[in-house]
Write a protein that holds these residues in place. Structure first.
Motif, PDB file in Angstrom:
ATOM      1  N   ARG A 162       3.886   5.727 -12.609  1.00 19.63           N
ATOM      2  CA  ARG A 162       4.019   5.930 -11.169  1.00 19.63           C
ATOM      3  C   ARG A 162       3.313   4.815 -10.421  1.00 19.63           C
ATOM      4  NH1 ARG A 162      -0.102  10.391 -11.953  1.00 19.63           N
ATOM      5  NH2 ARG A 162      -2.012   9.610 -10.991  1.00 19.63           N
ATOM      6  N   ILE A 163       3.685   4.690  -9.134  1.00 18.12           N
ATOM      7  CA  ILE A 163       3.073   3.699  -8.262  1.00 18.12           C
ATOM      8  C   ILE A 163       2.953   4.301  -6.869  1.00 18.12           C
ATOM      9  CG2 ILE A 163       5.287   2.624  -7.619  1.00 18.12           C
ATOM     10  CD1 ILE A 163       3.783  -0.094  -7.666  1.00 18.12           C
ATOM     11  N   THR A 164       1.896   3.950  -6.175  1.00 20.12           N
ATOM     12  CA  THR A 164       1.708   4.385  -4.799  1.00 20.12           C
ATOM     13  C   THR A 164       2.224   3.299  -3.874  1.00 20.12           C
ATOM     14  OG1 THR A 164      -0.258   5.609  -5.454  1.00 20.12           O
ATOM     15  CG2 THR A 164       0.040   5.188  -3.110  1.00 20.12           C
ATOM     16  N   TRP A 165       3.043   3.695  -2.903  1.00 17.92           N
ATOM     17  CA  TRP A 165       3.685   2.719  -2.023  1.00 17.92           C
ATOM     18  C   TRP A 165       2.678   1.794  -1.347  1.00 17.92           C
ATOM     19  CZ3 TRP A 165       8.302   0.905  -1.884  1.00 17.92           C
ATOM     20  CH2 TRP A 165       9.429   1.703  -2.126  1.00 17.92           C
ATOM     21  N   GLY A 221       7.485   7.929  -8.911  1.00 20.69           N
ATOM     22  CA  GLY A 221       7.323   8.072 -10.354  1.00 20.69           C
ATOM     23  C   GLY A 221       8.601   7.711 -11.090  1.00 20.69           C
ATOM     24  N   THR A 236       2.322   6.719   2.099  1.00 18.88           N
ATOM     25  CA  THR A 236       1.409   7.500   1.260  1.00 18.88           C
ATOM     26  C   THR A 236       2.132   8.196   0.106  1.00 18.88           C
ATOM     27  OG1 THR A 236       1.634   9.382   2.746  1.00 18.88           O
ATOM     28  CG2 THR A 236      -0.209   7.877   3.131  1.00 18.88           C
ATOM     29  N   ASN A 237       3.412   7.945  -0.017  1.00 16.13           N
ATOM     30  CA  ASN A 237       4.136   8.578  -1.110  1.00 16.13           C
ATOM     31  C   ASN A 237       3.884   7.879  -2.438  1.00 16.13           C
ATOM     32  OD1 ASN A 237       5.256  10.573   0.431  1.00 16.13           O
ATOM     33  ND2 ASN A 237       7.295   9.671   0.551  1.00 16.13           N
ATOM     34  N   ILE A 238       4.154   8.611  -3.484  1.00 16.63           N
ATOM     35  CA  ILE A 238       4.069   8.094  -4.839  1.00 16.63           C
ATOM     36  C   ILE A 238       5.460   8.129  -5.451  1.00 16.63           C
ATOM     37  CG2 ILE A 238       3.218   8.617  -7.165  1.00 16.63           C
ATOM     38  CD1 ILE A 238       0.662   9.660  -5.822  1.00 16.63           C
ATOM     39  N   SER A 285       1.430  12.120  -1.845  1.00 15.36           N
ATOM     40  CA  SER A 285       0.194  11.963  -2.617  1.00 15.36           C
ATOM     41  C   SER A 285      -0.598  13.263  -2.682  1.00 15.36           C
ATOM     42  CB  SER A 285      -0.670  10.854  -2.018  1.00 15.36           C
ATOM     43  OG  SER A 285      -1.013  11.157  -0.681  1.00 15.36           O
ATOM     44  N   TYR A 332       7.161  16.424  -7.650  1.00 14.84           N
ATOM     45  CA  TYR A 332       8.091  15.412  -7.177  1.00 14.84           C
ATOM     46  C   TYR A 332       9.266  16.121  -6.502  1.00 14.84           C
ATOM     47  CZ  TYR A 332       5.538  11.742  -9.589  1.00 14.84           C
ATOM     48  OH  TYR A 332       4.559  10.857  -9.984  1.00 14.84           O
ATOM     49  N   TYR A 346      -1.161   0.970  -6.530  1.00 17.58           N
ATOM     50  CA  TYR A 346      -1.866   1.489  -7.701  1.00 17.58           C
ATOM     51  C   TYR A 346      -0.862   2.086  -8.678  1.00 17.58           C
ATOM     52  CZ  TYR A 346      -4.782   4.477 -10.604  1.00 17.58           C
ATOM     53  OH  TYR A 346      -5.375   5.088 -11.669  1.00 17.58           O
ATOM     54  N   THR A 347      -1.023   1.742  -9.945  1.00 14.56           N
ATOM     55  CA  THR A 347      -0.104   2.231 -10.969  1.00 14.56           C
ATOM     56  C   THR A 347      -0.840   3.031 -12.036  1.00 14.56           C
ATOM     57  OG1 THR A 347      -0.322   0.130 -12.166  1.00 14.56           O
ATOM     58  CG2 THR A 347       1.568   0.364 -10.691  1.00 14.56           C
TER      59      THR A 347
END
Length: 120
Positions: A51-54, A36, A32-34, A102, A107, A58-59
């Protein structure tokens, strides 16, 4: 222990490309981390690139990155990539990856950065 290690920076001519890597270990690779990407040019403040979600992939990109930069991830390798295309001298700087939950606006963990230099 959380660790982020960037690599892939270097010197490239204007119009060229580079692919940066951000290898994550420990809790940094939680689904669930993002992750960046940020950059800091000499004498300027650090700025958000994208950024992207693991888990979803999603970017989201800053306007300056749209159409030229692409973020992807390889879950099996716990690595996030930043593909830099059509590089210009103003893209010169130190590129950092960072991780946050998330649910968090901050960060929490940062890599050491990798230098990208674009010559004209």
């Amino acid at each position: 222990q959380v660790q982020l290690v960037e690599s892939g920076g270097g010197l490239v001519q204007a119009g060229g490309s580079l692919r940066l890597s951000c290898a994550a270990s420990g809790r940094a690779s939680s689904p669930t981390n993002i992750v960046g990407w940020f950059r800091q040019a000499p004498g300027k403040e650090r700025e958000f690139v994208g950024r992207i979600t693991w888990n979803t992939g999603y970017t989201y990109y800053a306007d300056s990155a749209k159409g030229r930069f692409t973020i992807t991830r390889d879950n099996a390798k716990n690595t996030v990539y930043l593909q830099l295309n059509s590089l210009q001298p103003e893209d010169t700087g130190v590129y950092y990856c960072a991780v946050k939950s998330s649910l968090s606006p901050v960060y929490n963990y940062w890599g050491q950065g990798t230098q990208v230099t674009v010559s004209s």
